[in-house]
Write an enzyme that holds these catalytic residues in place. Structure first.
Site, PDB file in Angstrom:
ATOM      1  CB  THR A  31      -0.962   0.042   1.205  1.00  0.00           C
ATOM      2  OG1 THR A  31      -0.244   0.419   2.390  1.00  0.00           O
ATOM      3  CG2 THR A  31      -1.657  -1.302   1.407  1.00  0.00           C
ATOM      4  CD  GLU A  56      -3.567   9.086   4.780  1.00  0.00           C
ATOM      5  OE1 GLU A  56      -3.079   8.811   5.900  1.00  0.00           O
ATOM      6  OE2 GLU A  56      -2.921   9.599   3.855  1.00  0.00           O
ATOM      7  CG  ASN A  81       6.660  -0.273   7.376  1.00  0.00           C
ATOM      8  OD1 ASN A  81       7.642  -0.337   8.114  1.00  0.00           O
ATOM      9  ND2 ASN A  81       6.621   0.526   6.324  1.00  0.00           N
ATOM     10  CB  SER A 134       6.545  -1.390  18.132  1.00  0.00           C
ATOM     11  OG  SER A 134       6.530  -0.558  19.269  1.00  0.00           O
ATOM     12  CE1 TYR A 150       8.535   6.591  15.811  1.00  0.00           C
ATOM     13  CE2 TYR A 150      10.129   6.082  17.547  1.00  0.00           C
ATOM     14  CZ  TYR A 150       9.514   5.757  16.348  1.00  0.00           C
ATOM     15  OH  TYR A 150       9.870   4.592  15.696  1.00  0.00           O
ATOM     16  CE  LYS A 154       6.509   3.555  16.099  1.00  0.00           C
ATOM     17  NZ  LYS A 154       5.839   2.796  15.029  1.00  0.00           N
ATOM     18  CB  VAL A 183      16.547   0.900  10.216  1.00  0.00           C
ATOM     19  CG1 VAL A 183      16.852   0.405   8.801  1.00  0.00           C
ATOM     20  CG2 VAL A 183      16.070  -0.256  11.086  1.00  0.00           C
ATOM     21  CB  THR A 185      15.007   4.610   7.100  1.00  0.00           C
ATOM     22  OG1 THR A 185      14.680   5.003   8.453  1.00  0.00           O
ATOM     23  CG2 THR A 185      15.082   3.096   7.018  1.00  0.00           C
TER      24      THR A 185
END
Length: 228
Positions: A31, A56, A81, A134, A150, A154, A183, A185
């Site tokens: 998606t 969405e 995700n 998470s 944040y 989580k 990670v 990203t």
């Protein structure tokens, strides 16, 4: 062959999960936000095992449209995700409250709403599993400052998934939140510990191997239990 649905699949961990699940022979529903699929996903359409769907995650009409497109299709694994880091201002003395609420809506509420909408699809699977990305930043056993929006989102989604695991256990649906590691990203930054390929590889292995005996556990990308 597993059939997998991955939200937030246009970049980062989500995109790499799409690639690795395809490489493993899985059927993948990926998606993306917006009306037009991004090139990062359309470039992978050389295989007929990839289907792209707009979603969405905070819009119930969008979720309903997705479920209509997937009606009658068995889904073995959902990977929630899609997520955001939250607003720039999220300290105790300088909080963007509107941004905090948006962070909760995307990171905490949406995974439950998407999963709930797809329960009929999971019910068609012999081994239905729900993985929600998470973070150890939501673990109450870890002490650190800042990033309140944040961290709290989580921590909250961990509890949501723990409760959902209990609710769905009789239906044989395995539910686990997963810490993906720090990670490299857009969200994690260049100084992070591991590559997106390493993280996705671990999450894929975990998603394929967990059973109902693991439901309600909080795992790391390496497959070890993480303290709540």
């Amino acid at each position: 062959m597993n059939t997998v649905l991955i939200t937030g699949a246009a970049r980062g961990i989500g995109l790499e999960l799409v690639k690795q699940f395809l490489e493993s022979g899985s059927q993948v529903f990926a998606t993306y936000r917006g009306n037009t699929p991004p090139a990062s996903l359309t470039d992978l359409l050389s295989t007929n095992r990839l289907s792209l769907r707009p979603l969405e995650v905070t819009d119930q009409n969008s979720i309903d449209a997705l479920t209509a497109l997937l009606e009658g299709i068995s889904i073995d694994i959902i990977i929630n995700n899609a997520g955001i880091i939250g607003p720039q201002d999220q300290s105790y003395h300088n909080m963007d409250v509107k941004g905090w609420l948006e962070t909760f809506e995307i990171n905490t509420v949406a995974p439950l709403m998407v999963t709930n909408a797809l329960l009929p699809n999971l019910a068609m699977s012999d081994s239905p599993r729900v993985i929600t990305i998470s973070s150890q930043m939501g673990s109450l056993e870890r002490e650190a400052k800042g990033m309140i929006a944040y961290r709290s989102s989580k921590a909250a989604v961990n509890k949501v998934m723990q409760v959902l695991a209990l609710e769905l256990k009789e239906q044989n649906i395995t539910v686990c939140p997963v810490h993906p590691g720090w990670v490299k990203t857009d969200m994690g930054g260049d100084n992070a510990d591991i590559s997106v390929q390493e993280s996705a590889r671990g999450i894929l292995k975990l998603a394929r191997n967990i059973t109902i005996a693991d439901t309600g556990k909080f795992f790391t990308w390496e497959g070890t239990e993480h303290p709540w």
